[in-house]
Design an enzyme around this catalytic site. Structure first.
Site, PDB file in Angstrom:
ATOM      1  N   GLU A  96       0.885  -1.176   0.000  1.00 30.91           N
ATOM      2  CA  GLU A  96       0.000   0.000   0.000  1.00 30.91           C
ATOM      3  C   GLU A  96       0.915   1.217   0.000  1.00 30.91           C
ATOM      4  O   GLU A  96       1.509   1.544   1.027  1.00 30.91           O
ATOM      5  CB  GLU A  96      -0.896  -0.001   1.241  1.00 30.91           C
ATOM      6  CG  GLU A  96      -1.888  -1.140   1.306  1.00 30.91           C
ATOM      7  CD  GLU A  96      -2.903  -1.093   0.192  1.00 30.91           C
ATOM      8  OE1 GLU A  96      -3.127  -0.018  -0.402  1.00 30.91           O
ATOM      9  OE2 GLU A  96      -3.475  -2.149  -0.117  1.00 30.91           O
ATOM     10  N   CYS A 125      -2.331   9.348   2.617  1.00 28.72           N
ATOM     11  CA  CYS A 125      -1.998   8.675   1.346  1.00 28.72           C
ATOM     12  C   CYS A 125      -3.069   8.945   0.303  1.00 28.72           C
ATOM     13  O   CYS A 125      -2.774   9.066  -0.878  1.00 28.72           O
ATOM     14  CB  CYS A 125      -1.805   7.181   1.560  1.00 28.72           C
ATOM     15  SG  CYS A 125      -3.209   6.367   2.325  1.00 28.72           S
TER      16      CYS A 125
HETATM   17  P1  NDP Z   1       8.282   4.957   4.575  1.00 32.66           P
HETATM   18  O1  NDP Z   1       8.252   4.255   3.275  1.00 32.66           O
HETATM   19  O2  NDP Z   1       9.370   5.873   4.877  1.00 32.66           O
HETATM   20  O3  NDP Z   1       8.250   3.890   5.784  1.00 32.66           O
HETATM   21  C1  NDP Z   1       7.229   2.938   5.912  1.00 32.66           C
HETATM   22  C2  NDP Z   1       7.686   1.852   6.857  1.00 32.66           C
HETATM   23  O4  NDP Z   1       8.726   1.095   6.238  1.00 32.66           O
HETATM   24  C3  NDP Z   1       8.271   2.375   8.165  1.00 32.66           C
HETATM   25  O5  NDP Z   1       7.902   1.520   9.213  1.00 32.66           O
HETATM   26  C4  NDP Z   1       9.751   2.311   7.891  1.00 32.66           C
HETATM   27  O6  NDP Z   1      10.520   2.222   9.047  1.00 32.66           O
HETATM   28  C5  NDP Z   1       9.842   1.022   7.121  1.00 32.66           C
HETATM   29  N1  NDP Z   1      11.074   0.863   6.344  1.00 32.66           N
HETATM   30  C6  NDP Z   1      11.970   1.801   5.957  1.00 32.66           C
HETATM   31  N2  NDP Z   1      12.963   1.246   5.228  1.00 32.66           N
HETATM   32  C7  NDP Z   1      12.683  -0.071   5.134  1.00 32.66           C
HETATM   33  C8  NDP Z   1      13.300  -1.183   4.507  1.00 32.66           C
HETATM   34  N3  NDP Z   1      14.435  -1.053   3.796  1.00 32.66           N
HETATM   35  N4  NDP Z   1      12.731  -2.399   4.616  1.00 32.66           N
HETATM   36  C9  NDP Z   1      11.588  -2.559   5.298  1.00 32.66           C
HETATM   37  N5  NDP Z   1      10.934  -1.550   5.922  1.00 32.66           N
HETATM   38  C10 NDP Z   1      11.476  -0.323   5.852  1.00 32.66           C
HETATM   39  O7  NDP Z   1       6.850   5.642   4.658  1.00 32.66           O
HETATM   40  P2  NDP Z   1       6.343   6.667   5.750  1.00 32.66           P
HETATM   41  O8  NDP Z   1       6.407   6.047   7.110  1.00 32.66           O
HETATM   42  O9  NDP Z   1       7.046   7.955   5.498  1.00 32.66           O
HETATM   43  O10 NDP Z   1       4.794   6.789   5.371  1.00 32.66           O
HETATM   44  C11 NDP Z   1       4.310   7.692   4.445  1.00 32.66           C
HETATM   45  C12 NDP Z   1       4.027   7.003   3.141  1.00 32.66           C
HETATM   46  O11 NDP Z   1       3.060   5.988   3.345  1.00 32.66           O
HETATM   47  C13 NDP Z   1       3.425   7.925   2.099  1.00 32.66           C
HETATM   48  O12 NDP Z   1       4.029   7.694   0.845  1.00 32.66           O
HETATM   49  C14 NDP Z   1       1.963   7.510   2.055  1.00 32.66           C
HETATM   50  O13 NDP Z   1       1.342   7.788   0.835  1.00 32.66           O
HETATM   51  C15 NDP Z   1       2.069   6.054   2.331  1.00 32.66           C
HETATM   52  N6  NDP Z   1       0.796   5.530   2.846  1.00 32.66           N
HETATM   53  C16 NDP Z   1       0.060   4.692   2.039  1.00 32.66           C
HETATM   54  C17 NDP Z   1      -1.159   4.219   2.463  1.00 32.66           C
HETATM   55  C18 NDP Z   1      -1.928   3.246   1.635  1.00 32.66           C
HETATM   56  O14 NDP Z   1      -2.738   2.527   2.182  1.00 32.66           O
HETATM   57  N7  NDP Z   1      -1.740   3.159   0.336  1.00 32.66           N
HETATM   58  C19 NDP Z   1      -1.725   4.615   3.764  1.00 32.66           C
HETATM   59  C20 NDP Z   1      -0.871   5.470   4.525  1.00 32.66           C
HETATM   60  C21 NDP Z   1       0.347   5.910   4.050  1.00 32.66           C
HETATM   61  P3  NDP Z   1      11.154   3.564   9.688  1.00 32.66           P
HETATM   62  O15 NDP Z   1      10.045   4.553   9.826  1.00 32.66           O
HETATM   63  O16 NDP Z   1      11.627   3.051  10.966  1.00 32.66           O
HETATM   64  O17 NDP Z   1      12.226   4.020   8.720  1.00 32.66           O
END
Ligand code: NDP
Length: 503
Positions: free
Chosen positions: A247, A281
């Site tokens: 997502e 999102c």
């Molecule tokens: P990120 O992609 O930065 O992070 C998402 C999660 O992935 C966090 O828990 C992060 O950990 C983790 N992560 C980071 N690097 C890795 C890796 N290499 N491998 C596995 N996991 C990893 O997103 P955001 O937290 O900034 O969220 C915002 C984004 O989410 C926006 O693009 C938004 O559009 C999207 N979103 C989509 C939704 C949907 O349903 N389509 C709903 C809500 C949001 P850490 O934070 O610890 O780095």
């Protein structure tokens, strides 16, 4: 956490063992947690695997009892959880409570509908296999890893956690580094209801912890976050052929046609664009407005934007780095001839609601996810032009259409996972609707029947009730059977061809 190329290389002993989460409103440390390394993640997944048979064996009714109790705990302590959400994300308490309430609705729906959607049921075996009785059921996959973002730190991961648990899986959840206390609160509440089994566990840390979850051998990985990280997650999961649901981000538009209720459309556009400071999102980031109503729409939208107060109606940017992204998008839009009719100044984390016009379609504010309280508005000559511009985005998550007569027709032509007609964002709060996007917005669906099936694997069983009248699946088959088979197929399907030939 981003590791820069020139960051000093630390030995294992020098690596930090804990990390802090912050209150983005005050900048103060809110909570401190251990960083779970790959071994800790693997241990959690192993414990989850040990609990998986027990949880699956409870069946829908047995699991439902615990999930209902958890739901009641969440409902009774909604304000307490909303306090934690406020502290760690900065969003107003009312918005936090709205988010928690929506997550509870989804938990209730998933629990109630799991048996009907996933339980064993008969399907037609068809005329040629009429002697067989066919059944299908959707079995738990085993252990599901859930990686969540910080923007809706309860609602979003619960879209995977609730459905995965209801489908009979155990879950290991990695919240964002910006919202670990919220994730911990959710999991602790579950442990109060079910203390003796590792059905829902948390692992905390940065991207490395998420990566470890991807490669831990979980049976499915549900990721919600940015498209960029989603690609990394898919690549990591590919190593072990772990299936994923991704997502990811969006660049949703609102289409306002000539016959729209303009005031309502502008009001909805403002909510869709500025709610949660645009950290949504499915937030509305682009508006395509018919030339006949453009001026009225823009006036009303600016009025709405001016009434929205950062720090009152929404909080600061939860993730400090996002401030630079938003500034870059606004600056780029203005450098390319765009104008900010209101807002546009990005001085700190509290960013004013910003309405941008005259922005070219290849500007960052139109092509990339801004994730801030901004919206671009463009005049179009027709609904078709608005559809074409909407569909030109590489994203395709949600969308909205305002039209009295043609709303549904326009919605059908928009390339996105969800579209709201004469409203915005509401599909997220309807648990029976699948939620997810196309293109760069992701793969797979959470919520609804599809969301339950996403966390299950189909198992087909066929039972022979009597010998076949025409036995074609045997080496005893002779020329007679072959002839009868050909006649049967011709009788069943041949007419369609004849009909085509006549045309
Ligand atoms: P990120 O992609 O930065 O992070 C998402 C999660 O992935 C966090 O828990 C992060 O950990 C983790 N992560 C980071 N690097 C890795 C890796 N290499 N491998 C596995 N996991 C990893 O997103 P955001 O937290 O900034 O969220 C915002 C984004 O989410 C926006 O693009 C938004 O559009 C999207 N979103 C989509 C939704 C949907 O349903 N389509 C709903 C809500 C949001 P850490 O934070 O610890 O780095």
């Amino acid at each position: 956490m981003t590791l820069t190329a020139d960051a000093p290389v630390l030995t294992d002993d020098e690596q930090p063992k804990t990390f802090d989460s912050y209150n983005p409103t005050t900048g103060e440390v809110y909570a401190t947690f251990p960083i779970d390394d790959a071994d800790a993640v693997q241990a959690a997944v192993d414990r989850a695997r040990n609990a998986a048979d027990w949880w699956a064996g409870l069946g829908f009714k047995g699991r439902g009892k615990y999930l209902d109790q958890w739901r009641a705990v969440l409902a009774r302590r909604l304000n307490q959880l909303a306090d934690v959400v406020y502290a760690e994300t900065g969003k107003p308490h009312g918005d936090a409570a709205l988010e928690v309430g929506m997550a509870i609705e989804h938990l209730a729906w998933a629990t109630k509908h799991a048996k009907k959607v996933l339980g064993k049921h008969h399907v037609s075996s068809g005329l040629v296999m009429v002697n067989q009785r066919a059944t299908v059921e959707y079995l738990p996959r085993g252990v599901v890893g859930v990686i969540g973002p910080w923007n809706y730190p309860v609602f979003t991961p619960m879209g995977s956690i609730a459905y995965a648990l209801a489908a009979g899986n155990t879950v290991v959840f990695k919240p964002s580094e910006f919202s670990p206390a919220i994730g911990t609160w959710l999991v602790d509440a579950f442990h109060e209801v079910l203390p003796d089994h590792d059905v829902l566990q948390i692992v905390r840390g940065f991207g490395e912890t998420g990566n470890a979850l991807c490669t831990s051998g979980v049976d499915k990985l549900a990721f919600t976050g940015s498209t960029r990280t989603g690609k990394k997650v898919m690549a990591a999961c590919a190593e072990t052929l772990t299936p994923v649901v991704i997502e990811a981000g969006g660049k949703d538009s609102i289409i306002v046609d000539a016959d729209a209720d303009v005031d309502k459309a502008a009001e909805a556009a403002a909510w869709g664009a500025f709610w949660n400071a645009g950290q949504t999102c499915i937030g509305i980031e682009r508006a395509y407005v018919h030339e006949k109503v453009y001026d009225r729409f823009v006036d009303k939208l600016v009025e709405e934007a001016n009434a929205v107060k950062p720090g009152v109606n929404y909080g600061p940017m939860t993730m400090p780095a996002q401030v630079d992204v938003i500034r870059k998008h606004i600056d780029d839009a203005i450098a390319r001839g765009g104008k900010a009719l209101t807002g546009g100044q990005v001085t700190d984390g509290f960013i004013p609601a910003t309405v941008l016009v005259d922005v070219p379609e290849d500007a960052l504010a139109v092509t990339d996810e801004t994730f801030g309280p901004t919206i671009t508005v463009r005049k179009v000559a027709s609904a078709d032009e608005a559809i074409e511009l909407t569909n030109a985005s590489e994203y395709g998550l949600g969308s909205a259409v305002f039209s009295k007569k043609n709303g549904t027709k326009i919605a059908d032509k928009v390339r996105s996972g969800m579209t709201a007609v004469n409203a915005v964002l509401v599909y997220a709060a309807i648990p029976s609707l699948p939620f997810g996007g196309v293109g760069q917005s992701g793969i797979g669906r959470i919520h609804g029947e599809d969301g339950l099936r996403e966390f299950a694997q189909p198992k087909s069983v066929v039972k022979q009730l009597m010998p076949a009248a025409l036995n074609v699946t045997s080496f005893d088959r002779g020329a007679n059977e072959d002839k009868l088979w050909a006649t049967l197929i011709l009788t069943l399907h041949g007419r369609a061809n004849q009909f085509l030939k006549k045309q």
